[in-house]
Scaffold this motif. Structure first.
Motif, PDB file in Angstrom:
ATOM      1  N   VAL A 212       2.973  -8.383  14.116  1.00 23.00           N
ATOM      2  CA  VAL A 212       2.726  -7.285  15.134  1.00 23.00           C
ATOM      3  C   VAL A 212       2.370  -6.190  14.306  1.00 23.00           C
ATOM      4  O   VAL A 212       1.589  -5.512  14.580  1.00 23.00           O
ATOM      5  N   LEU A 213       3.363  -5.694  13.256  1.00 25.29           N
ATOM      6  CA  LEU A 213       3.049  -4.696  12.427  1.00 25.29           C
ATOM      7  C   LEU A 213       1.650  -4.911  11.731  1.00 25.29           C
ATOM      8  O   LEU A 213       0.979  -3.935  11.585  1.00 25.29           O
ATOM      9  N   GLY A 214       1.297  -6.174  11.302  1.00 26.74           N
ATOM     10  CA  GLY A 214       0.119  -6.422  10.698  1.00 26.74           C
ATOM     11  C   GLY A 214      -1.062  -5.991  11.634  1.00 26.74           C
ATOM     12  O   GLY A 214      -2.119  -5.375  11.386  1.00 26.74           O
ATOM     13  N   GLN A 215      -0.776  -6.255  13.004  1.00 26.49           N
ATOM     14  CA  GLN A 215      -2.076  -5.975  13.941  1.00 26.49           C
ATOM     15  C   GLN A 215      -2.033  -4.449  14.209  1.00 26.49           C
ATOM     16  O   GLN A 215      -3.142  -4.137  14.240  1.00 26.49           O
ATOM     17  N   MET A 216      -0.863  -3.955  14.051  1.00 26.15           N
ATOM     18  CA  MET A 216      -1.131  -2.202  14.192  1.00 26.15           C
ATOM     19  C   MET A 216      -1.583  -1.426  13.202  1.00 26.15           C
ATOM     20  O   MET A 216      -2.096  -0.651  13.343  1.00 26.15           O
ATOM     21  N   GLN A 217      -1.567  -2.349  11.976  1.00 22.82           N
ATOM     22  CA  GLN A 217      -2.059  -1.553  10.640  1.00 22.82           C
ATOM     23  C   GLN A 217      -1.809  -0.229  10.371  1.00 22.82           C
ATOM     24  O   GLN A 217      -2.611   0.762   9.909  1.00 22.82           O
ATOM     25  N   HIS A 218      -0.406   0.148  10.542  1.00 21.89           N
ATOM     26  CA  HIS A 218       0.123   1.606  10.645  1.00 21.89           C
ATOM     27  C   HIS A 218       0.913   1.518   9.239  1.00 21.89           C
ATOM     28  O   HIS A 218       1.750   0.788   9.060  1.00 21.89           O
ATOM     29  N   GLU A 219       0.535   2.673   8.246  1.00 25.51           N
ATOM     30  CA  GLU A 219       1.068   2.533   7.084  1.00 25.51           C
ATOM     31  C   GLU A 219       2.703   2.633   6.994  1.00 25.51           C
ATOM     32  O   GLU A 219       3.404   2.509   6.074  1.00 25.51           O
ATOM     33  N   LEU A 225       7.978  -3.757   5.131  1.00 27.49           N
ATOM     34  CA  LEU A 225       7.401  -5.082   4.725  1.00 27.49           C
ATOM     35  C   LEU A 225       7.045  -5.450   3.281  1.00 27.49           C
ATOM     36  O   LEU A 225       7.443  -6.738   2.832  1.00 27.49           O
ATOM     37  N   MET A 226       7.016  -4.221   2.465  1.00 27.47           N
ATOM     38  CA  MET A 226       7.129  -4.876   1.088  1.00 27.47           C
ATOM     39  C   MET A 226       8.799  -5.016   0.676  1.00 27.47           C
ATOM     40  O   MET A 226       8.736  -6.068  -0.077  1.00 27.47           O
ATOM     41  N   ALA A 227       9.415  -4.509   1.286  1.00 25.02           N
ATOM     42  CA  ALA A 227      10.830  -4.904   1.121  1.00 25.02           C
ATOM     43  C   ALA A 227      11.179  -6.402   1.304  1.00 25.02           C
ATOM     44  O   ALA A 227      11.737  -7.455   0.716  1.00 25.02           O
ATOM     45  N   ARG A 239       8.026 -13.992   4.705  1.00 27.30           N
ATOM     46  CA  ARG A 239       7.437 -13.561   3.488  1.00 27.30           C
ATOM     47  C   ARG A 239       6.057 -13.649   3.706  1.00 27.30           C
ATOM     48  O   ARG A 239       5.250 -12.656   3.341  1.00 27.30           O
ATOM     49  N   HIS A 240       5.653 -14.644   4.067  1.00 28.50           N
ATOM     50  CA  HIS A 240       4.304 -15.014   4.035  1.00 28.50           C
ATOM     51  C   HIS A 240       3.611 -14.005   5.173  1.00 28.50           C
ATOM     52  O   HIS A 240       2.365 -13.476   5.005  1.00 28.50           O
ATOM     53  N   GLU A 241       4.184 -13.703   6.517  1.00 22.45           N
ATOM     54  CA  GLU A 241       3.611 -12.791   7.539  1.00 22.45           C
ATOM     55  C   GLU A 241       3.530 -11.578   7.060  1.00 22.45           C
ATOM     56  O   GLU A 241       2.627 -10.739   7.352  1.00 22.45           O
ATOM     57  N   CYS A 242       4.614 -11.250   6.009  1.00 20.33           N
ATOM     58  CA  CYS A 242       4.637  -9.649   5.600  1.00 20.33           C
ATOM     59  C   CYS A 242       3.598  -9.472   4.628  1.00 20.33           C
ATOM     60  O   CYS A 242       2.745  -8.649   4.607  1.00 20.33           O
ATOM     61  N   ALA A 243       3.275 -10.585   3.939  1.00 17.83           N
ATOM     62  CA  ALA A 243       2.128 -10.387   2.914  1.00 17.83           C
ATOM     63  C   ALA A 243       0.726 -10.143   3.666  1.00 17.83           C
ATOM     64  O   ALA A 243       0.071  -9.372   3.129  1.00 17.83           O
ATOM     65  N   GLU A 244       0.775 -11.045   4.683  1.00 23.68           N
ATOM     66  CA  GLU A 244      -0.723 -10.867   5.585  1.00 23.68           C
ATOM     67  C   GLU A 244      -0.614  -9.500   6.127  1.00 23.68           C
ATOM     68  O   GLU A 244      -1.621  -9.100   6.468  1.00 23.68           O
ATOM     69  N   ALA A 245       0.305  -8.940   6.742  1.00 20.86           N
ATOM     70  CA  ALA A 245       0.262  -7.770   7.300  1.00 20.86           C
ATOM     71  C   ALA A 245       0.117  -6.663   6.648  1.00 20.86           C
ATOM     72  O   ALA A 245      -0.760  -5.682   6.568  1.00 20.86           O
ATOM     73  N   ALA A 250      -3.949  -2.811   4.496  1.00 21.09           N
ATOM     74  CA  ALA A 250      -4.596  -2.444   3.449  1.00 21.09           C
ATOM     75  C   ALA A 250      -5.033  -1.012   2.905  1.00 21.09           C
ATOM     76  O   ALA A 250      -5.861  -0.538   2.578  1.00 21.09           O
ATOM     77  N   LYS A 251      -3.549  -0.615   2.787  1.00 20.74           N
ATOM     78  CA  LYS A 251      -3.668   0.922   2.228  1.00 20.74           C
ATOM     79  C   LYS A 251      -3.476   0.561   0.581  1.00 20.74           C
ATOM     80  O   LYS A 251      -2.797  -0.614   0.087  1.00 20.74           O
ATOM     81  N   ALA A 252      -3.863   1.657  -0.235  1.00 14.03           N
ATOM     82  CA  ALA A 252      -3.671   1.459  -1.699  1.00 14.03           C
ATOM     83  C   ALA A 252      -2.309   1.191  -2.031  1.00 14.03           C
ATOM     84  O   ALA A 252      -1.883   0.464  -3.258  1.00 14.03           O
ATOM     85  N   SER A 253      -1.330   1.592  -1.250  1.00 12.66           N
ATOM     86  CA  SER A 253       0.210   1.319  -1.617  1.00 12.66           C
ATOM     87  C   SER A 253       0.421  -0.237  -1.534  1.00 12.66           C
ATOM     88  O   SER A 253       1.678  -0.513  -2.034  1.00 12.66           O
ATOM     89  N   CYS A 254      -0.053  -0.901  -0.876  1.00 15.46           N
ATOM     90  CA  CYS A 254      -0.049  -2.222  -0.689  1.00 15.46           C
ATOM     91  C   CYS A 254      -0.503  -3.268  -1.831  1.00 15.46           C
ATOM     92  O   CYS A 254      -0.168  -4.175  -1.997  1.00 15.46           O
ATOM     93  N   LEU A 255      -1.446  -2.633  -2.625  1.00 14.82           N
ATOM     94  CA  LEU A 255      -2.405  -3.389  -3.490  1.00 14.82           C
ATOM     95  C   LEU A 255      -1.459  -4.098  -4.693  1.00 14.82           C
ATOM     96  O   LEU A 255      -1.351  -5.219  -4.650  1.00 14.82           O
ATOM     97  N   ALA A 256      -0.748  -3.336  -5.429  1.00 13.64           N
ATOM     98  CA  ALA A 256       0.040  -3.708  -6.446  1.00 13.64           C
ATOM     99  C   ALA A 256       1.213  -4.862  -6.103  1.00 13.64           C
ATOM    100  O   ALA A 256       1.390  -5.753  -6.736  1.00 13.64           O
ATOM    101  N   THR A 257       1.763  -4.659  -4.839  1.00 14.11           N
ATOM    102  CA  THR A 257       2.775  -5.537  -4.596  1.00 14.11           C
ATOM    103  C   THR A 257       2.197  -7.126  -3.988  1.00 14.11           C
ATOM    104  O   THR A 257       2.471  -8.031  -4.621  1.00 14.11           O
ATOM    105  N   LEU A 258       1.006  -6.976  -3.362  1.00 15.68           N
ATOM    106  CA  LEU A 258       0.129  -8.088  -3.297  1.00 15.68           C
ATOM    107  C   LEU A 258      -0.135  -8.952  -4.318  1.00 15.68           C
ATOM    108  O   LEU A 258       0.145 -10.120  -4.525  1.00 15.68           O
ATOM    109  N   GLN A 259      -0.565  -8.212  -5.398  1.00 14.88           N
ATOM    110  CA  GLN A 259      -1.092  -8.922  -6.707  1.00 14.88           C
ATOM    111  C   GLN A 259       0.335  -9.538  -7.579  1.00 14.88           C
ATOM    112  O   GLN A 259       0.035 -10.412  -7.969  1.00 14.88           O
TER     113      GLN A 259
END
Length: 301
Positions: A212-219, A225-227, A239-245, A250-259
């Motif tokens: 649901v948080l992924g659907q909302m796309q709110h930073e 989600l990162m935690a 954890r898989h769903e947190c990654a997709e969220a 898709a904010k810059a703050s998400c990129l390094a964690t996903l990588q």
């Protein structure tokens, strides 16, 4: 008009394990959007894959299509105890999404499955189908155009909904209704209330919160989600769903964690980060649509 040959070419990308997973996901969502018997046949044919993540998404897409021709394959997947828990769970949820009451007996049987995520999903699907029978209609359309496992609660007070969401003494179906009501309300207070749900017990519930948080796309939900993604003790389904969220936000703050977690020891987490990075690129790029399998194929032709 999409031809059978075009659907076949997209389907071949989906079932080709030598293709990058991100390309197979885009093909899958293209088939979901196209719909029809041929699309269902190609999606159904991919359940022999060895990627639990891909099979989970196959079941999700079949549910979202709400085409009763998908019921037989979803029943087989639910009943196949050799399939991963997250795949069987999603098959149960998809059967609830399609909405045919003829599957109620099977769902009631698997509501006592020894795998708790499967059992709870089937319990929710039974409740959804029973709710549909009393209402005689689907819930009003979600602002996210998704078919949800529970209708949103009618309450609009964020505080009351948060209390219902976090009250683990309440039936799970009621907590899900609070979840989707908060999502539909939107805004940072609702996002933060939902993010608190990531601390709840029950992997299935936390998994749905992340979705649901992924659907909302709110930073505002990114830190939580990162935690959860970074918690190696957390259920891999969560954890898989947190990654997709994070990929969807898709904010810059998400990129390094996903990588970083694209190299996680858990395959489903690694693959989810791979797909999430593709979603991140899409959200920050110039592609017209994520489900671009048809347009790419036509451009190549």
């Amino acid at each position: 008009m999409v031809t059978e040959k075009e659907i076949e070419l997209i389907g071949k990308t989906l079932v080709d394990s030598s293709q990058p997973l991100k390309s197979r996901f885009r093909a899958l969502f293209t088939l979901r959007n196209l719909g029809g018997a041929a699309a269902i046949e190609w999606i159904s044919g991919a359940f022999g894959d060895d990627s639990a993540l891909l099979k989970h998404e196959l079941a999700y897409c079949l549910g979202q299509m709400q085409d009763e021709r998908a019921v037989p394959v979803l029943l087989r997947v639910l009943q196949d105890t050799s399939q991963e828990a997250m795949v069987r769970h999603e098959a149960g949820e998809a059967l609830g999404a399609i909405g045919n009451p003829k599957v109620l007996d099977v769902l009631r049987l698997y509501s006592s499955d020894p795998v708790i995520e499967v059992a709870e999903t089937c319990q929710l699907a039974v409740k959804r189908l029973e709710w549909l029978q009393t209402q005689k209609a689907e819930p009003s359309t979600s602002p996210y155009s998704s078919v949800d496992p529970a209708p949103p609660a009618l309450e609009e007070d964020v505080g009351k909904l948060r209390a219902a969401l976090l009250d683990e003494s309440r039936p799970l179906f009621e907590r899900y209704r609070a979840m989707f009501a908060l999502r539909n309300l939107g805004g940072e207070p609702a996002v933060l209330a939902l993010a608190d749900g990531l601390k709840s017990s029950g992997a299935l519930f936390r998994h749905e919160i992340a979705y649901v948080l992924g659907q909302m796309q709110h930073e505002a939900s990114v830190p939580q989600l990162m935690a959860a993604l970074g918690n190696a003790a957390e259920n891999s389904m969560v954890r898989h769903e947190c990654a997709e969220a994070l990929g969807s936000i898709a904010k810059a703050s998400c990129l390094a964690t996903l990588q970083a977690y694209a190299h996680d020891k858990e395959r489903v987490v690694r693959e989810s980060c791979e797909v999430a990075l593709d979603m991140y690129d899409y959200e920050n790029g110039v592609d017209f649509q994520y489900a671009d399998g048809l347009s790419k194929m036509q451009a190549e032709g």
